[in-house]
Design an enzyme around this catalytic site. Structure first.
Site, PDB file in Angstrom:
ATOM      1  N   LYS A  79      -9.704  19.684   2.894  1.00  0.00           N
ATOM      2  CA  LYS A  79      -8.471  19.697   2.086  1.00  0.00           C
ATOM      3  C   LYS A  79      -7.563  18.523   2.436  1.00  0.00           C
ATOM      4  O   LYS A  79      -6.514  18.316   1.844  1.00  0.00           O
ATOM      5  CB  LYS A  79      -7.689  21.000   2.340  1.00  0.00           C
ATOM      6  CG  LYS A  79      -8.249  22.207   1.619  1.00  0.00           C
ATOM      7  CD  LYS A  79      -7.738  23.536   2.140  1.00  0.00           C
ATOM      8  CE  LYS A  79      -6.305  23.782   2.152  1.00  0.00           C
ATOM      9  NZ  LYS A  79      -5.951  25.167   2.542  1.00  0.00           N
ATOM     10  N   LYS A 126      -5.977  18.244   5.300  1.00  0.00           N
ATOM     11  CA  LYS A 126      -4.841  18.758   6.084  1.00  0.00           C
ATOM     12  C   LYS A 126      -5.222  18.765   7.562  1.00  0.00           C
ATOM     13  O   LYS A 126      -6.252  19.294   7.942  1.00  0.00           O
ATOM     14  CB  LYS A 126      -4.518  20.207   5.662  1.00  0.00           C
ATOM     15  CG  LYS A 126      -3.690  20.317   4.406  1.00  0.00           C
ATOM     16  CD  LYS A 126      -3.155  21.754   4.274  1.00  0.00           C
ATOM     17  CE  LYS A 126      -1.951  21.800   3.357  1.00  0.00           C
ATOM     18  NZ  LYS A 126      -1.340  23.120   3.282  1.00  0.00           N
TER      19      LYS A 126
HETATM   20  N1  C2G Z   1       4.160  28.759   0.034  1.00  0.00           N
HETATM   21  C1  C2G Z   1       5.332  29.236  -0.559  1.00  0.00           C
HETATM   22  N2  C2G Z   1       6.507  28.656  -0.245  1.00  0.00           N
HETATM   23  C2  C2G Z   1       6.567  27.637   0.652  1.00  0.00           C
HETATM   24  C3  C2G Z   1       5.383  27.169   1.267  1.00  0.00           C
HETATM   25  C4  C2G Z   1       4.172  27.752   0.933  1.00  0.00           C
HETATM   26  O1  C2G Z   1       5.293  30.165  -1.383  1.00  0.00           O
HETATM   27  N3  C2G Z   1       7.766  27.075   0.934  1.00  0.00           N
HETATM   28  C5  C2G Z   1       2.893  29.405  -0.342  1.00  0.00           C
HETATM   29  C6  C2G Z   1       1.931  28.444  -1.032  1.00  0.00           C
HETATM   30  O2  C2G Z   1       2.265  28.317  -2.414  1.00  0.00           O
HETATM   31  C7  C2G Z   1       0.590  29.147  -0.817  1.00  0.00           C
HETATM   32  C8  C2G Z   1       0.792  29.841   0.549  1.00  0.00           C
HETATM   33  O3  C2G Z   1       2.211  29.837   0.811  1.00  0.00           O
HETATM   34  O4  C2G Z   1       0.386  30.131  -1.831  1.00  0.00           O
HETATM   35  C9  C2G Z   1       0.090  29.130   1.666  1.00  0.00           C
HETATM   36  O5  C2G Z   1       0.528  27.784   1.663  1.00  0.00           O
HETATM   37  P1  C2G Z   1      -0.362  26.701   2.470  1.00  0.00           P
HETATM   38  O6  C2G Z   1      -0.642  27.215   3.825  1.00  0.00           O
HETATM   39  O7  C2G Z   1       0.246  25.354   2.268  1.00  0.00           O
HETATM   40  O8  C2G Z   1      -1.731  26.791   1.660  1.00  0.00           O
HETATM   41  P2  C2G Z   1      -2.483  25.658   0.838  1.00  0.00           P
HETATM   42  O9  C2G Z   1      -2.746  24.499   1.722  1.00  0.00           O
HETATM   43  O10 C2G Z   1      -1.747  25.489  -0.416  1.00  0.00           O
HETATM   44  O11 C2G Z   1      -3.919  26.344   0.621  1.00  0.00           O
HETATM   45  O12 C2G Z   1      -7.759  27.534  -1.822  1.00  0.00           O
HETATM   46  C10 C2G Z   1      -6.352  27.521  -1.805  1.00  0.00           C
HETATM   47  C11 C2G Z   1      -5.833  26.769  -0.617  1.00  0.00           C
HETATM   48  O13 C2G Z   1      -6.432  27.230   0.582  1.00  0.00           O
HETATM   49  C12 C2G Z   1      -4.317  26.917  -0.544  1.00  0.00           C
END
Ligand code: C2G
Length: 131
Positions: free
Chosen positions: A47, A49
């Site tokens: 990803k 990350k």
């Molecule tokens: N999130 C949120 N508000 C934030 C930060 C994150 O609602 N201020 C939500 C994101 O929208 C996501 C969840 O928290 O639904 C997890 O965020 P991340 O850990 O950044 O996940 P991500 O890298 O987007 O991975 O297959 C899908 C991916 O694995 C999603």
């Protein structure tokens, strides 16, 4: 006997913060069983990350959240359909930074995108810590 309504959501959940908590709290409101697929360290590299916390810590922290009923590893982009089938998922839910990106799952379950929590992100936390 109350019908089991299973919700699933996916994420890295690095440096667990309020925005992560809110999406899990809100996701649970759509059902009565919440599965969270936490991205493995290897998948995070795919990803693009770089995680601060390893999968073992991130998954344990998510497992300890009272809204979460089951944690599974997210190893790749392709597993969502089988996750939904294998876990009899009713609702797939993500934050709206992913808006429409997973609409192809509508063939298998309901798909919902919830507003992100403003002004907080793992990236922002890392920037603050660098000061
Ligand atoms: N999130 C949120 N508000 C934030 C930060 C994150 O609602 N201020 C939500 C994101 O929208 C996501 C969840 O928290 O639904 C997890 O965020 P991340 O850990 O950044 O996940 P991500 O890298 O987007 O991975 O297959 C899908 C991916 O694995 C999603």
């Amino acid at each position: 006997m109350k019908k089991k309504v299973i919700v699933i959501t996916y994420g890295t959940f690095d440096l667990f913060h309020y925005g992560h908590l809110k999406i899990l709290e809100n996701a649970k409101k759509y059902g009565n069983f919440l599965i969270v697929a936490v991205s493995t360290d290897e998948f995070n590299l795919i990803k693009g990350k770089k995680c601060t916390y390893p999968y073992e810590h991130r998954s344990k922290i998510v497992s300890a959240i009272k809204y979460v009923d089951k944690v599974i590893p997210e190893n790749n982009w392709e597993q969502k359909i089988s996750d939904i089938k294998n876990n009899k998922v009713d609702i797939f839910l993500m934050g709206d930074d992913w808006n429409s990106k997973f609409d192809f799952l509508k063939k298998y379950c309901k798909v919902k995108y919830l507003p992100r929590t403003p002004n907080i992100s793992t990236t922002q936390i890392k920037t603050i810590l660098k000061k």
